[in-house]
Design an enzyme around this catalytic site. Structure first.
Site, PDB file in Angstrom:
ATOM      1  N   ARG A   1       0.907  -1.153   0.069  1.00 46.90           N
ATOM      2  CA  ARG A   1      -0.006   0.092   0.033  1.00 46.90           C
ATOM      3  C   ARG A   1       0.774   1.342   0.130  1.00 46.90           C
ATOM      4  O   ARG A   1       0.341   2.207   0.590  1.00 46.90           O
ATOM      5  CB  ARG A   1      -0.904   0.133   1.191  1.00 46.90           C
ATOM      6  CG  ARG A   1      -1.950  -1.165   1.137  1.00 46.90           C
ATOM      7  CD  ARG A   1      -3.018  -1.130   2.428  1.00 46.90           C
ATOM      8  NE  ARG A   1      -2.310  -1.251   3.616  1.00 46.90           N
ATOM      9  CZ  ARG A   1      -2.804  -0.989   4.689  1.00 46.90           C
ATOM     10  NH1 ARG A   1      -4.131  -0.396   4.769  1.00 46.90           N
ATOM     11  NH2 ARG A   1      -2.272  -1.380   5.896  1.00 46.90           N
TER      12      ARG A   1
ATOM     13  N   LYS B   1      -0.993   4.524  -1.175  1.00 47.41           N
ATOM     14  CA  LYS B   1      -1.844   5.171   0.183  1.00 47.41           C
ATOM     15  C   LYS B   1      -0.926   5.732   1.119  1.00 47.41           C
ATOM     16  O   LYS B   1      -1.337   6.914   1.541  1.00 47.41           O
ATOM     17  CB  LYS B   1      -2.557   3.599   0.962  1.00 47.41           C
ATOM     18  CG  LYS B   1      -3.134   4.073   2.187  1.00 47.41           C
ATOM     19  CD  LYS B   1      -3.733   2.956   2.944  1.00 47.41           C
ATOM     20  CE  LYS B   1      -4.286   3.204   4.416  1.00 47.41           C
ATOM     21  NZ  LYS B   1      -5.584   3.915   4.069  1.00 47.41           N
TER      22      LYS B   1
ATOM     23  N   ASN C   1     -16.892  -3.543  -5.994  1.00 45.73           N
ATOM     24  CA  ASN C   1     -16.761  -2.626  -4.874  1.00 45.73           C
ATOM     25  C   ASN C   1     -15.899  -1.668  -4.980  1.00 45.73           C
ATOM     26  O   ASN C   1     -15.478  -0.530  -4.078  1.00 45.73           O
ATOM     27  CB  ASN C   1     -16.308  -3.345  -3.388  1.00 45.73           C
ATOM     28  CG  ASN C   1     -16.105  -2.669  -2.237  1.00 45.73           C
ATOM     29  OD1 ASN C   1     -17.063  -1.599  -2.127  1.00 45.73           O
ATOM     30  ND2 ASN C   1     -15.239  -2.950  -1.265  1.00 45.73           N
TER      31      ASN C   1
ATOM     32  N   ILE D   1     -23.795   5.989  11.747  1.00 41.71           N
ATOM     33  CA  ILE D   1     -23.858   4.828  10.755  1.00 41.71           C
ATOM     34  C   ILE D   1     -23.225   3.519  11.578  1.00 41.71           C
ATOM     35  O   ILE D   1     -23.438   2.512  11.447  1.00 41.71           O
ATOM     36  CB  ILE D   1     -23.397   4.972   9.180  1.00 41.71           C
ATOM     37  CG1 ILE D   1     -24.150   6.139   8.779  1.00 41.71           C
ATOM     38  CG2 ILE D   1     -23.420   3.729   8.572  1.00 41.71           C
ATOM     39  CD1 ILE D   1     -25.523   5.673   8.614  1.00 41.71           C
TER      40      ILE D   1
ATOM     41  N   ARG E   1      -8.183   4.590  -0.003  1.00 43.69           N
ATOM     42  CA  ARG E   1      -9.138   3.636   1.040  1.00 43.69           C
ATOM     43  C   ARG E   1      -8.950   2.058   0.186  1.00 43.69           C
ATOM     44  O   ARG E   1      -9.193   1.961  -0.859  1.00 43.69           O
ATOM     45  CB  ARG E   1     -10.588   4.056   0.816  1.00 43.69           C
ATOM     46  CG  ARG E   1     -11.251   3.038   1.473  1.00 43.69           C
ATOM     47  CD  ARG E   1     -11.283   2.862   3.038  1.00 43.69           C
ATOM     48  NE  ARG E   1     -12.558   2.139   3.334  1.00 43.69           N
ATOM     49  CZ  ARG E   1     -12.446   1.129   4.564  1.00 43.69           C
ATOM     50  NH1 ARG E   1     -11.140   0.809   5.010  1.00 43.69           N
ATOM     51  NH2 ARG E   1     -13.458   0.464   4.807  1.00 43.69           N
TER      52      ARG E   1
ATOM     53  N   ASP F   1     -26.117  -4.118   8.149  1.00 40.65           N
ATOM     54  CA  ASP F   1     -25.549  -3.209   6.812  1.00 40.65           C
ATOM     55  C   ASP F   1     -25.587  -4.182   5.617  1.00 40.65           C
ATOM     56  O   ASP F   1     -25.082  -5.042   5.543  1.00 40.65           O
ATOM     57  CB  ASP F   1     -24.153  -2.709   7.189  1.00 40.65           C
ATOM     58  CG  ASP F   1     -24.374  -1.701   8.349  1.00 40.65           C
ATOM     59  OD1 ASP F   1     -25.510  -0.868   8.283  1.00 40.65           O
ATOM     60  OD2 ASP F   1     -23.195  -1.269   8.827  1.00 40.65           O
TER      61      ASP F   1
ATOM     62  N   HIS G   1     -16.733  11.175   3.481  1.00 36.50           N
ATOM     63  CA  HIS G   1     -15.354  11.144   2.357  1.00 36.50           C
ATOM     64  C   HIS G   1     -14.473  12.026   2.124  1.00 36.50           C
ATOM     65  O   HIS G   1     -13.555  12.008   1.490  1.00 36.50           O
ATOM     66  CB  HIS G   1     -16.013  10.213   1.122  1.00 36.50           C
ATOM     67  CG  HIS G   1     -16.635   9.016   1.162  1.00 36.50           C
ATOM     68  ND1 HIS G   1     -15.960   7.825   1.391  1.00 36.50           N
ATOM     69  CD2 HIS G   1     -18.192   8.778   1.137  1.00 36.50           C
ATOM     70  CE1 HIS G   1     -17.164   6.735   1.616  1.00 36.50           C
ATOM     71  NE2 HIS G   1     -18.108   7.419   1.223  1.00 36.50           N
TER      72      HIS G   1
END
Length: 757
Positions: free
Chosen positions: A19, A22, A116, A434, A518, A602, A697
């Protein structure tokens, strides 16, 4: 292997083995590194990824992105929304469109077809003027040439670009001519860069039952674009069959067409037409969406069957789609069960599979290392078929019977909600979140120390309880009506359950990009799924003991666990989903018995599991709906079931959402305004709903006035009596300071709106 042996990779992951992207991106956003460091890190990643694909004839020069490939297309085409025109610095503008800043809300995000992965939605007004800028594209092309490769330029095709823009295809169709001119300018510029040029146009939209109008536009588009001198262009459709579009595209000057034979076997029907044409078939035979190693013998046999229908030299073996949807490599994984690990192939291994398969198909002799790789592949494929782990360890009839007998709750919603309202005594516009709260360095360090064995379980749990306690105290002080425990013990909403369910495993480093920086680690479901012990009960029990206010129990639904996992491919997905649902049902039973009165299940990924073909959707919809019922329908009437759905276009599944029969649904709408709520209005949605009123976000903190406007705008489409107030998704990735400020503003805005009711 020579690069001249036909083979194609439709795209490669860009986040890095560890990553790296990221880490560098988030350091850059935090102003800890400068732009040069960001560029150097990106260049190293690209060099590494091109090196992995060095034996592939055609790999992309520009599949790397700092955030999203659709956003890169927006820049390339000069389709910058007017509201970002005041940002002079291109890099700052790019990230403002992606993440927002203090003066700009970000572009909306939606899921890339049934994956996704999130893409940023182009905003194309009627007067949009395209101003192509190939500067970045050229830099990437030149950089890849320096790696002594034949680069392939990868572009989102014009039909898909229009269809996935904010107003949809029909509303944007009037822009097609101008858009084609912009694409044409890009291609003419590209044609001046070299003598051997390939362009891949991604057009997955053509797998979605295209209308005659869209097929006409496909013919028009590629008659024009494929005529660019000096360029060999091909269209890639994937995730499903595209037989109708193939017939049309074969009539254009395209050099080739890429078809998905893994998720669209119906593409075999196009072979006679391809044979009659002069087109190259880029045959997607290596699965780009699942982690199971292919059976090289079976795949070679499949390719040889294709070669009985059209000339072998016109067949280029390929991945079924971009490998973006896979982790980087299986090799470093040290904790996968030894029996299971050889069954897996991530992106790096898929490239190797394609190399060997292409060489075999071309009749080229393998080297000693390749022969050993092939031998092990064939051996492991047989071992997987024979393994006790895949040979019905459990009673599959239980899942089948559960699907057959699944029903929604027997008491109508109006009666249930009356009981719940008497029990809860909530005010108008009840407030909640949430589920997840920020996971700061302290939380992550605690988890890492526990996983490394540096602290005991007791110390770990004591630390997590301290974070839960602080989170609950904050929510009470802020004034929330329904609290959550913050989910500090969970790395990810699906990964957490994957660690606790029998028949699933979690990789150490199997990260897949979801959006921007992400990443998620999807579970690998390799066998029958069951719940050996409670998964959330102890945490929910502890949280409820700290407060007299209502506490939500937080679970991930069976359909989302299915769709966000790499699922075994040796039994029907419907059975796997039902097995997961039975496990969640057991957890719900224990939560309810412990006095948890509100349970959120969820289903963030419910929509994205839909097949692209309408004819195949009813079967998916049936087992997905029944799986939700299996999990939730046995609760008492006074127990309130919530669910959450992420960014989706709900119009075509709104009746199914109604049929799910959840008492409350929360949805992500902050970036899209009331557009996503129109579907609920059209069907007179009678249950309760929490449209997100601010975008989690983005790091920006919405003001009280902004949130008040958001709440009041909801009243235009939804009865205030039905509305809950909440952020639009979990808060795990945000910082505490911005989270607290935003949530305090949310509560104040709600209280001020309540006062006016």
């Amino acid at each position: 292997m020579s690069q001249n042996i036909p083979s194609v990779i439709l795209g490669f992951p860009r986040i890095g083995e560890n990553r790296e992207l990221k880490v560098t991106l988030e350091s850059y956003w935090a102003k800890k590194v400068d732009e040069n460091t960001l560029e150097e890190s990106a260049s190293k990643l690209r060099q590494t990824h091109w090196g992995i694909q060095s034996n592939i004839a055609l790999a992309s020069s520009n599949d790397f992105s700092f955030y999203d490939g659709m956003l890169d297309m927006i820049e390339l085409l000069g389709a910058i929304p007017e509201r970002f025109a005041d940002i002079a610095n291109p890099r700052a503008r790019y990230f403002a469109m992606a993440r927002g800043d203090e003066n700009h809300t970000a572009l909306s995000m939606l899921k890339w077809f049934n994956t996704n992965y999130h893409y940023l939605v182009p905003e194309l007004g009627e007067g949009m003027v395209f101003a192509p800028d190939t500067t970045k594209l050229k830099a990437l092309y030149k950089e890849s040439l320096a790696h002594r490769r034949v680069p392939k330029i990868q572009l989102v095709g014009p039909l898909t670009f229009l269809a996935l823009s904010d107003r949809g295809y029909e509303a944007n169709r009037g822009l097609l001519n101008a858009l084609l001119v912009a694409y044409g300018e890009v291609l003419k510029t590209v044609a001046s860069w070299g003598s051997e040029l390939y362009v891949q146009f991604d057009e997955p939209i053509l797998a979605l039952d295209p209308s005659s109008e869209r097929l006409q536009d496909a013919k028009k588009s590629y008659d024009y674009l494929a005529s660019t001198p000096g360029i060999k262009s091909f269209v890639a459709t994937y995730f499903a069959a595209s037989t109708e579009a193939t017939e049309v595209l074969l009539q254009t000057p395209l050099w080739g067409i890429a078809l998905d034979f893994v998720h669209g076997e119906e593409n075999l029907a196009s072979l006679p037409s391809i044979a009659k044409s002069d087109k190259v078939l880029i045959a997607g035979v290596i699965d780009g969406r699942n982690v199971w190693a292919c059976d090289l013998g079976e795949r070679l046999e499949f390719l040889n069957q294709l070669a009985t229908k059209l000339p072998r030299e016109r067949i280029y073996p390929s991945t079924s789609c971009s490998l973006l949807h896979l982790p980087y490599s299986v090799a470093p994984e040290a904790k996968i069960p030894l029996e299971v690990k050889p069954w897996l192939a991530f992106a790096k291994e898929k490239v190797k599979e394609l190399e060997i398969l292409s060489k075999r198909f071309a009749g080229v002799k393998l080297g000693a290392e390749e022969m050993e790789w092939e031998r092990l592949n064939l051996e492991n494929a047989q071992k997987r078929r024979d393994s006790k782990l895949t040979q019905n360890r459990g009673d599959h009839s239980t899942a089948k019977i559960a699907l057959q007998e699944a029903k929604p709750r027997t008491t109508p919603f109006k009666e249930r909600i009356a009981l719940q309202e008497r029990r809860f005594k909530l005010p108008p516009l009840p407030t909640t979140t949430i589920g997840s709260f920020p996971q700061d360095k302290e939380v992550r360090a605690l988890r890492l120390a526990y996983k490394k064995g540096e602290i005991t379980q007791d110390i770990y749990e004591e630390g997590m309880r301290a974070h839960i306690k602080a989170c609950i105290e904050f929510q009470e002080e802020a004034g929330f009506d329904v609290l959550v425990h913050g989910e500090f013990e969970r790395t990810d909403m699906v990964e957490y359950f994957g660690e606790l369910l029998e028949g699933a495993l979690i990789t150490q480093n199997g990260w897949v990009q979801s959006y921007g920086s992400r990443c998620v680690k999807p579970p690998v479901i390799y066998g029958d799924v069951s719940r050996p012990k409670e998964m959330t009960l102890s945490w929910s029990r502890y949280a409820q003991s700290l407060t007299s206010r209502l506490m939500k129990g937080m679970l991930t639904g069976p359909v989302t666990i299915l769709n966000w996992s790499f699922v075994r491919d040796d039994i029907p997905r419907s059975e796997v989903c039902a097995q997961i649902a039975l496990a969640i049902k057991e957890e719900i039973r224990d939560l309810e018995e412990a006095g948890i009165a509100i349970i959120q299940v969820d289903e963030a990924a419910f929509k994205e599991g839909y097949p692209l073909k309408k004819a195949q959707r009813a079967a998916y919809e049936e087992f997905a709906l029944k799986s939700f019922w299996i999990a939730t329908s046995s609760v008492k009437d006074e127990t309130q079931i919530h669910t959450h759905m992420c960014y989706s276009v709900f119009d075509d599944i709104i009746t199914t959402i109604l049929a799910m029969d959840a008492d409350v649904i929360t949805i992500e709408t902050a970036r899209a305004g009331n557009r996503l709520l129109e579907a609920f209005k059209k069907v007179n949605y009678d249950k309760q709903i929490g449209p997100g009123i601010y975008d989690i976000h983005s790091p920006r903190i919405p003001s009280v006035e902004e949130m008040k406007r958001q709440i009041l705008a909801l009243f235009e489409v939804i009865d205030p009596k039905q509305i809950w107030v909440n952020p639009d998704c979990g808060l795990k990735t945000r910082g505490w300071s911005e989270t607290k400020a935003s949530l305090q503003n949310l509560i104040q805005a709600t209280q001020e709106v309540r006062a006016g009711l």
